[in-house]
Motif scaffolding. Structure first.
Motif, PDB file in Angstrom:
ATOM      1  N   TYR A   1       0.808  -1.204  -0.066  1.00 39.86           N
ATOM      2  CA  TYR A   1       0.220  -0.038   0.117  1.00 39.86           C
ATOM      3  C   TYR A   1       0.924   1.173  -0.033  1.00 39.86           C
ATOM      4  CZ  TYR A   1       1.084   0.047   4.995  1.00 39.86           C
ATOM      5  OH  TYR A   1       1.808  -0.046   6.222  1.00 39.86           O
TER       6      TYR A   1
ATOM      7  N   GLN B   1     -11.756  -7.017  -0.507  1.00 41.70           N
ATOM      8  CA  GLN B   1     -10.936  -7.307  -1.574  1.00 41.70           C
ATOM      9  C   GLN B   1      -9.674  -7.770  -1.276  1.00 41.70           C
ATOM     10  OE1 GLN B   1     -13.081  -6.787  -4.048  1.00 41.70           O
ATOM     11  NE2 GLN B   1     -11.824  -5.571  -5.269  1.00 41.70           N
TER      12      GLN B   1
ATOM     13  N   TYR C   1     -11.694   2.687  -7.202  1.00 44.55           N
ATOM     14  CA  TYR C   1     -11.760   1.408  -7.354  1.00 44.55           C
ATOM     15  C   TYR C   1     -10.460   0.736  -6.614  1.00 44.55           C
ATOM     16  CZ  TYR C   1     -15.652   1.788 -11.131  1.00 44.55           C
ATOM     17  OH  TYR C   1     -16.615   2.043 -11.647  1.00 44.55           O
ATOM     18  N   THR C   2     -10.715  -0.276  -5.850  1.00 40.34           N
ATOM     19  CA  THR C   2      -9.745  -1.039  -5.348  1.00 40.34           C
ATOM     20  C   THR C   2      -9.729  -2.510  -5.805  1.00 40.34           C
ATOM     21  OG1 THR C   2     -10.297   0.011  -3.292  1.00 40.34           O
ATOM     22  CG2 THR C   2      -8.996  -2.182  -3.106  1.00 40.34           C
ATOM     23  N   GLN C   3      -8.477  -2.920  -6.295  1.00 33.84           N
ATOM     24  CA  GLN C   3      -8.210  -4.045  -6.773  1.00 33.84           C
ATOM     25  C   GLN C   3      -8.162  -5.354  -5.908  1.00 33.84           C
ATOM     26  OE1 GLN C   3      -4.486  -4.410  -8.939  1.00 33.84           O
ATOM     27  NE2 GLN C   3      -4.977  -2.675 -10.067  1.00 33.84           N
TER      28      GLN C   3
ATOM     29  N   ASP D   1     -10.337  -6.203   4.131  1.00 31.75           N
ATOM     30  CA  ASP D   1     -10.756  -5.054   3.358  1.00 31.75           C
ATOM     31  C   ASP D   1     -11.997  -5.235   3.027  1.00 31.75           C
ATOM     32  OD1 ASP D   1     -10.884  -2.727   1.774  1.00 31.75           O
ATOM     33  OD2 ASP D   1      -9.397  -3.364   0.083  1.00 31.75           O
TER      34      ASP D   1
ATOM     35  N   ARG E   1      -2.822  -0.551  -5.569  1.00 29.55           N
ATOM     36  CA  ARG E   1      -4.121  -1.218  -5.601  1.00 29.55           C
ATOM     37  C   ARG E   1      -5.298  -0.641  -5.967  1.00 29.55           C
ATOM     38  NH1 ARG E   1      -5.423  -3.786  -0.768  1.00 29.55           N
ATOM     39  NH2 ARG E   1      -7.231  -4.948  -1.616  1.00 29.55           N
ATOM     40  N   VAL E   2      -5.178   0.874  -5.850  1.00 29.99           N
ATOM     41  CA  VAL E   2      -6.188   1.799  -5.952  1.00 29.99           C
ATOM     42  C   VAL E   2      -6.232   2.431  -7.268  1.00 29.99           C
ATOM     43  CG1 VAL E   2      -7.566   3.794  -4.870  1.00 29.99           C
ATOM     44  CG2 VAL E   2      -6.602   1.633  -3.453  1.00 29.99           C
TER      45      VAL E   2
ATOM     46  N   ASN F   1     -15.502   1.867  -4.913  1.00 31.54           N
ATOM     47  CA  ASN F   1     -15.861   2.153  -3.483  1.00 31.54           C
ATOM     48  C   ASN F   1     -16.783   3.343  -3.272  1.00 31.54           C
ATOM     49  OD1 ASN F   1     -13.605   0.431  -2.843  1.00 31.54           O
ATOM     50  ND2 ASN F   1     -12.174   1.885  -2.973  1.00 31.54           N
TER      51      ASN F   1
ATOM     52  N   ASP G   1      -1.629   4.506  -4.388  1.00 29.31           N
ATOM     53  CA  ASP G   1      -1.453   2.991  -4.046  1.00 29.31           C
ATOM     54  C   ASP G   1      -1.550   2.017  -5.257  1.00 29.31           C
ATOM     55  OD1 ASP G   1      -2.560   1.444  -1.079  1.00 29.31           O
ATOM     56  OD2 ASP G   1      -2.754   0.362  -3.157  1.00 29.31           O
TER      57      ASP G   1
ATOM     58  N   TYR H   1     -12.470  -5.617  -9.285  1.00 30.93           N
ATOM     59  CA  TYR H   1     -12.078  -4.189  -9.176  1.00 30.93           C
ATOM     60  C   TYR H   1     -13.674  -3.847  -8.686  1.00 30.93           C
ATOM     61  CZ  TYR H   1      -8.449  -1.404 -11.325  1.00 30.93           C
ATOM     62  OH  TYR H   1      -7.072  -1.125 -11.377  1.00 30.93           O
TER      63      TYR H   1
END
Lengths: 966, 526
Positions: free
Chosen positions: A521, B43, A614-616, B49, B13-14, A642, B11, A639
């Protein structure tokens, strides 16, 4: 007849002191000392006394007699030094302060086995409530100034270390963000409480500000100080469970048919995992002025703290360099601070505390079991551990290795330049950084029952954090004698960048199963601010402060990201009015009034709550979307869109404050009284949104209001003050009441509120609620019914909604964890070479949910899931059998935890004549956490958050220490 | 400087939504989340998460919530977790309230699914594609197929919404994302919307169509027909308007023949043209490799390595096992035994145990009595699901099974056909009898008597489809979920069973939702 007197004035180190005023007492006749500290004065007939004064030193009067040469050695006046208080981006003389500000100096710090800075301050300042999370080495703590102004956003005060505001979100692997400063390096804490004082920090100031200033180099010759101590922490009582024989008798009575399964040992599990521990602490500092030009202070510290819960340990190395040179005839002051530290933690799993409470006392610690490395383990018929059984706590601690290494450095350089051509104007540039890098791992051995059936567990993490800071201020100070006014204007710009990245990863013991997929992250945010402050003084006694800060944050959208935070304060220094000016009785009297707005952007919900993100998924949260020709599945990463609120903006707190400072009999008795009201509106709250309207069921939004109101009182007395005996007493008291006044878009009276306060004993059980009309975190419980003898009746509750049955609808709000009143008191006594001090605190009407008893205080626990467990004595007192969820929600377990704690006791002796006075030697002993007086039924009434479960017990610590100064 | 405030996520992932759609591969990933809402909790599998807030992540998983709602209030299953029982649960005794956290979570899950579908549909229009410079016609056509799948899933979620909650708020891709109060619609209107949508993406005139033969795990035309058949079979329930008389009946008025004709027609399309066949071994529909079964029409795929959560099949399997049973790993493929749900002797009596191969129960350490609702061992263990493949090899992960949850399968279509015909729909009773006998023969049971009636099918559905999240809907259609006509242990908080108020035929709209959206009307009785 005129005659002349001359001499030399030196400071406490014997160095010449230039600029000292030498006057004929009662006149304005006289002058100042030259660069070499020399003066010469001509006296007329009848002029008999000289008065020598200098800021920061005690004024001396001397009868000249027939002397013609008189030398003076000045004595530092600690009180006068106090008189300048640090405020944001500057300082002000205490008598000119208009806000609610309190300063605690090193002399007044709590003493003893203290490794965390906030412990120095605990109980010292009215309105500041500090609760450690427990007794673990390096444990964190919760600091609340005048109650919390937020719900889901942060309630932590802003902490500024030598001009660098630090990120309150903390550092991975370190329980306490403040631990990056060695307590021995701290000179003062300054607490800014009301908005007129804090508004200069705008968007980060709603929960108060704590400014930490570290020690600096001294004038004169080199000074070397060593302080060291060794301490012994002793466990402090136990949770009251049944002993081996008592338990055995109960088990046989309850389960006569299977009582042959009860063991024969008698093991005190709490004493097996919680034991006395020795710690040491060493610090060396060198301070002085190099080449007459460069004041410096360099220090190193080493702490090795062992916790009373087996295996827990903290090892800390700190280094601190401070350089404060001045250039160009003192026009340019440089203030350079560098701090570095390395902390090596080994964390003990607090779960072992609960396991030690409930483990069957009739079992031995070791029985040669094939599991848990020979430690006793509950096994099923086929010889496998029973998954739901209690883990042997001794084995858990011994075969778990959860460690972290944290390296952190905080540094800054301030350049303060008084313009040569226009000395009324000062420019100040402050550049700083806060950098940390931490990593750690948690390894649980294969064959440890807790990791069955995964054959062990291992996780790792790493994190890097960077904060960069740039402040620039211009300050203009002018005395305008013609209109009896003094103007002090400051304008500033501030830029701060917060960056953090890291990763987490966990597998089972042999690495074949991912438990937490590798998850990297990174995130960042910026704050940009413009601010200004005007201090206007009229006739030396009417004071006005106006501050305004315009803050921009990257966390909100361009439409909402700028917030304007103004504050106003008025003060009237009544003491300086003619009718009090000469009073011997009233030495200080000042009235203060303040109003201000502050903000909150520390939302605890990521850095981009206004953006559609969007979060993977990780590789363990994918979805099958088809099959390959060979029959193998095809997975797709997912995906997730959020939830977000594009309109999110600042939470705003308006504070009204009225205060009075007073002092009597030459300030032998001093104190202050403040009353305040704080209204928070546009509360940042994770709140349910209408289904279908957003991409989550709850979204962070500005919905809700809350308020805090209260008063603070503090009082200090120099009861006896003479050359042989000094006795001071201090006392402070705070009353604060918190209430939520709005939570939802519509005010639906049937809405319970936001559930919070998860308890052990079931997944997803919450014992607290944020409700309109009640304090935040109020307990939400069923009303227990008692029999005639005052014993609670299991499963019987008051049917409050009168529907004929007991359901969740019968819950009501009953008390809350925050104390109504908290007090601090301290006293110190110095007699000849002895000194003694004692500090303590009182909290009144703080309530605690006794989760230890609600889980372990039921008889069915004795035999559950095919295993045997101990129970707390409460089970015998109540006779509760099953312990259903209903029973867990009983207000029987919400207990008044009012307490008086004696925090620190110290006795010291100063050896004066060591090596002909060349060495200062002091030896002292302290006791920390001397005693607690309470009616609370659990182990310790001081529980952060109000839910008592697996709290790391606070030991009583005995310490022997020595200070050596050369 | 001030421009620094214009940040965008760094990030790995975002991603900001605009950037997501710059990459054509990401369209499938967004669509996958609309599917993933059925099987995942967040996720970062298995947890860390979560998608929704306010509840433990595993508890808030869709399939877990569906299993609670469709099984525990019925005769098929009950739950003994006392920690969750009284206040937050109440499913087994049919005493759920509007503040129930699990009701809230399931409701949230359904509408988050609708929202995910709306988002994909909103972001994949021809106009949006054109604005992003997409010209590749093959890709454009692929996206039309994806849109049909998203519309199917949205219809599926709305079906669950009206089945469980009645009149619910209605949002489509035409609505924005933000803060507004979606308007509540009558379930009859939403019923019609769902039917229209499903008709459109199967036999409509538009170009957004489901394919005949969908890739495994995805929805094709026959999944939509299956859902249409279910909608029409229950149309009398779904279109009943209780607004006027403010009570919900224990037994809804009978449907009309035309609706049963539609139910039968769609079921028949699945049976005749879908290409599905009954698996010769019933048990193979519930194993770690059940994706190989030719009988499954639409599943919620779970996987020990790639699709992990503490809901879905992890929950269904682990909660059905008791920690002291022997050979847990050898027999069921996991030793994670949570001891949560089991059945009763009264229910098990519906099976001809010993001969019926569908009867998969475990009585080790169990008591036949129903004397203790909090004790797992009071009842009968159900071991229908196993994390073992056909050769009894344990799945990839002992904590998270590879079993795919069978949401729609062929024998259900056969039973629906029979019931629709028996309820008056146009069809062939002899064919229906053949279907019933195929099902019974596979289960090693004798042929059903020619005189079988609608009433007989309720028990046959129990035997064939137990623990597959159909039971609550079936009992309501038969008018016996709440009434005194048919009771079972723990119904109405009675050891032998008792009637409950008829309004329990619907779950309450969650209290949180009523507070957040003041335009909504709560279901009668709550």
């Amino acid at each position: 007849q005129e005659r002349s007197v001359s001499g030399k004035v030196v400071d406490e180190n014997g160095d010449p002191l230039p600029g000292v005023a030498v006057l004929v007492k009662g006149t304005t006749k006289g002058g100042t000392t030259n660069f070499d500290g020399e003066y010469k004065i001509t006296l007329s007939e009848g002029e008999t006394t000289l008065s020598v004064s200098y800021i920061g030193y005690k004024t001396q009067d001397i009868v000249v007699g027939n002397q013609s040469i008189i030398d003076f050695q000045m004595e530092v006046d600690a009180e006068q030094l106090d008189e300048v208080v640090v405020i944001g981006y500057g300082s002000v003389k205490k008598e000119d302060a208009t806000g609610s500000i309190e300063t605690v100096n090193a002399n007044d710090f709590n003493q003893g086995a203290i490794t965390s800075p906030q412990d120095l301050l605990n109980g010292k300042v009215a309105g500041v409530n500090i609760t450690t999370t427990g007794g673990a080495p390096g444990a964190g703590s919760t600091i609340r100034i005048r109650g919390g102004s937020s719900l889901s956003a942060s309630n932590d005060p802003l902490i500024v270390i030598d001009g660098v505001p630090i990120d309150s979100e903390g550092v991975a692997g370190m329980q306490n963000p403040l631990n990056s400063v060695n307590p021995n390096d701290i000179e003062t804490f300054t607490v800014l409480k009301d908005a007129s004082a804090t508004a200069i920090y705008g968007s980060r100031a709603s929960n108060g500000v704590i400014i930490i200033t570290t020690k600096k180099g001294s004038k004169g010759k080199i000074k070397i100080d060593y302080t060291g101590n060794v301490s012994y922490a002793v466990p402090n009582g136990k949770i009251d469970v049944l002993g081996g024989s008592e338990y055995s008798a109960l088990a046989k009575q309850l389960y006569p048919n299977i009582s042959d399964q009860v063991g024969t040992a008698s093991t005190d599990w709490q004493r097996e995992v919680i034991k006395g521990a020795v710690s040491t602490d060493h610090n060396v500092s060198v301070a002085g002025t190099a080449a007459d030009k460069l004041p410096y202070r360099v220090s190193v510290g080493y702490t090795n703290q062992n916790g009373i819960l087996e295996t827990s340990n903290l090892e800390r190395f700190t280094g601190n360099i401070s350089l404060t040179p001045k250039f160009f005839d003192d026009h340019l002051s440089v203030n350079l601070n560098l701090k570095g530290m390395l902390v090596k933690n080994r964390f003990a799993d607090n779960g072992a505390i609960g396991e030690a409470v409930s483990f069957d006392p009739t079992r031995p610690v070791k029985d040669g079991s094939p599991w848990d490395y020979g430690h006793f383990t509950w096994l099923d018929a086929s010889g496998n551990p029973i998954v739901l059984a209690t883990q042997n706590p001794v084995a858990r601690l011994e075969y778990t290795n959860n460690t972290s290494d944290v390296r952190r450095s905080i540094g800054n350089m301030q350049l303060d330049y008084k313009l040569h051509f226009f000395p009324d104007l000062k420019a100040n540039l402050n550049v700083g950084y806060d950098y940390s890098w931490s990593d750690g791992s948690n390894i649980q051995q294969d064959s440890l029952k807790a990791t069955f059936p995964d054959k062990g567990f291992r996780s790792t993490f790493d994190q890097e954090k960077r904060t960069e800071l740039l402040d620039f201020t211009l300050q203009y100070v002018k005395d305008i004698a013609s209109i009896e006014s003094k103007v002090d204007v400051m304008l500033g710009y501030s830029w701060q960048h917060f960056y953090r990245k890291g990763s987490d990863f966990a597998t089972n013991g042999d690495g074949t199963i991912e438990k937490t997929p590798f998850t990297p992250y990174s995130t960042e945010s910026y704050l940009v601010s413009f601010f200004g402050r005007l201090n206007y003084t009229f006739k030396d006694r009417y004071l006005l402060t106006v501050t305004v800060r315009n803050d921009g944050t990257s966390r909100f959208s361009p439409d909402t990201r700028w917030g304007l935070f103004p504050a106003f304060a008025l003060a009237w220094n009544i003491k300086k009015e003619s009718f009090l000016d000469t009073s011997d009785k009233v030495s200080t009297l000042k009235l203060r009034l303040g109003y201000g707005l502050t903000g909150q952007q520390n939302i605890n919900q990521g850095d981009y709550p206004y953006l559609p993100l969007y979060t993977q998924s990780t590789t363990t949260a994918d979805v099958q979307v088809g099959t390959n020709p060979d029959g193998s599945p095809i997975y797709s990463q997912t995906y997730r869109p959020n939830g977000y609120d594009a309109n999110i903006k600042w939470e705003t707190t308006a504070t009204y404050n009225a205060g009075i400072d007073f002092g009597f009999l030459d300030d032998r008795f001093t104190g202050s009284l403040d009353g305040y009201i704080r209204y928070t509106s546009d509360l940042l709250n994770v709140t349910p949104v209408p289904a279908g309207s957003n991409l989550n069921n709850q979204v962070l939004a500005n919905i809700g209001n809350l308020e805090n109101r209260g008063f603070e009182f503090n009082f200090n007395a120099k009861v006896i003050n003479n050359s042989k005996l000094n006795w001071n007493v201090g006392f402070n008291l705070t009353y604060n009441q918190n209430k939520i006044t709005k939570l939802q878009a519509s005010d639906d009276p049937s809405y319970d509120g936001v559930y919070t306060g998860g308890i052990a004993g079931g997944t997803g059980l919450n014992i607290q609620v944020h409700s309109v009309g009640y304090p935040s975190n109020s307990f939400f419980v069923l009303e227990q019914v008692y029999d005639n003898s005052g014993k609670p009746i299991e499963g019987v509750f008051v049917d409050r909604n009168g529907d004929g049955q007991i359901t969740e609808g019968d819950r009501y709000r009953f008390q809350d964890p925050a104390a109504d009143v908290f007090m601090g008191f301290n006293t110190n006594l110095a007699w000849k070479q002895w000194d003694f001090s004692l500090n303590g605190r009182v909290r009144f009407n703080n309530y605690v949910y006794n989760n230890v008893n609600s889980v372990n205080g039921v008889l069915d626990r004795v035999n559950q899931n095919g295993t045997w467990n101990n129970v707390t004595r409460d089970a015998l007192e109540t006779g509760f059998v099953t312990g259903t969820t209903l029973q867990k929600y009983s207000n029987y377990y919400v207990q008044n935890a009012t307490f008086l704690r004696l925090d620190n006791l110290m006795l010291g002796y100063n050896f004066k004549e060591v090596a002909q006075g060349a060495i200062n030697l002091r030896v002292y002993t302290t006791v920390n956490n001397l005693a607690v007086f309470t009616n609370y039924k659990g182990l310790d009434p001081e529980v952060d958050g109000g839910i008592d479960n697996n709290v790391y017990p606070r030991p009583t610590t005995f310490l022997l220490g020595v200070n050596l100064g050369f | 400087c001030v421009n620094d405030l214009d940040t965008s996520p760094i990030d790995p992932r975002v991603e900001v939504s605009d950037n997501v759609y710059k990459n054509q591969e990401n369209y499938l990933k967004v669509l996958s989340k609309v599917y993933g809402n059925l099987s995942l909790s967040g996720q970062k599998g298995p947890s860390g998460d979560g998608d929704i807030n306010g509840i433990d992540e595993g508890h808030g998983q869709f399939l877990r919530g569906l299993f609670y709602a469709m099984e525990y209030p019925t005769d098929e299953a009950n739950n003994c977790w006392q920690n969750e029982f009284d206040l937050s649960f109440g499913y087994t005794t049919l005493s759920y309230a509007a503040s129930n956290g699990y009701v809230t979570a399931l409701y949230s899950r359904i509408f988050i699914g609708v929202s995910y579908a709306n988002e994909f549909i909103r972001e994949s229009t021809d106009d949006k594609l054109a604005a992003r410079g997409v010209t590749d016609q093959a890709f454009i056509n692929t996206i039309k197929g994806f849109r049909a799948e998203a519309r199917f899933l949205r219809a599926l979620y709305y079906w669950y919404a009206i089945d469980l909650f009645g009149n619910v708020p209605f949002v489509t891709e035409a609505d924005p994302v933000g803060s507004f109060n979606p308007q509540q619609k009558k379930k009859a209107e939403i019923f019609q919307y769902v039917v229209d949508e499903l008709t459109e993406i199967t036999d409509g005139s538009g170009d957004e169509k489901l394919v005949d033969s969908a890739p495994y795990g995805r929805a094709g035309k026959y999944a939509a027909y299956m859902l249409l058949s279910k909608l029409f079979l229950n149309k009398n329930v779904y279109t009943f308007d209780y607004d006027g008389n403010s009570t919900i009946p224990a037994r809804y008025p009978s449907g009309v023949a035309a609706d049963y004709t539609e139910a039968a027609r769609y079921a028949k399309l699945v049976i005749d043209n879908g290409g599905y066949t009954l698996n010769s071994d019933y048990a193979n529909n519930f194993r770690a490799d059940n994706h190989l079964s030719p009988e499954l029409i639409f599943t919620v795929p779970c996987d020990g390595a790639r699709t992990q959560s503490f809901g879905a099949m992890t929950f269904v399997l682990s909660a059905s096992l008791w920690t002291d049973w022997s050979g847990l790993e050898d027999n069921y493929g996991t030793s994670n035994a949570w001891g949560g749900h089991r059945s009763t002797e009264e229910f098990v009596a519906k099976f001809a145990e010993g001969t019926d191969t569908r009867a998969m129960f475990n009585r080790e350490l169990m008591r036949p009595t129903n004397d203790d609702i909090y004790d797992f061992k009071s009842g009968v263990g159900v071991v229908k699901y196993k994390n073992l493949d056909q050769s009894n090899t344990i799945g990839k992960n002992k904590s998270h099974p590879d079993i795919d949850f069978p949401l729609f399968r062929l024998s259900d279509a056969m039973l629906m056909y029979a019931e629709a015909v028996a309820r008056g729909g146009t069809g062939d009773r002899a064919t229906a009898t053949t279907y019933l006998n195929q099902i019974r023969t596979r289960a090693n049971q004798g042929d059903i008597s020619d005189t079988w009636s609608v009433a007989d099918l309720l028990d046959e559905r129990a035997r064939e489809l137990y623990w597959e999240c159909h039971r609550r809907t079936d009992l309501i259609r038969y008018g016996v979920l709440t009434s005194s006509e048919y009771v079972w242990p723990y119904k109405g908080n009675s050891e032998t069973g008792a009637a409950v108020e008829s309004y329990k035929n619907l779950f309450p709209i969650p209290q949180n939702e009523i507070g957040a959206n003041p335009t909504l009307t709560q279901n009668p009785g709550y």
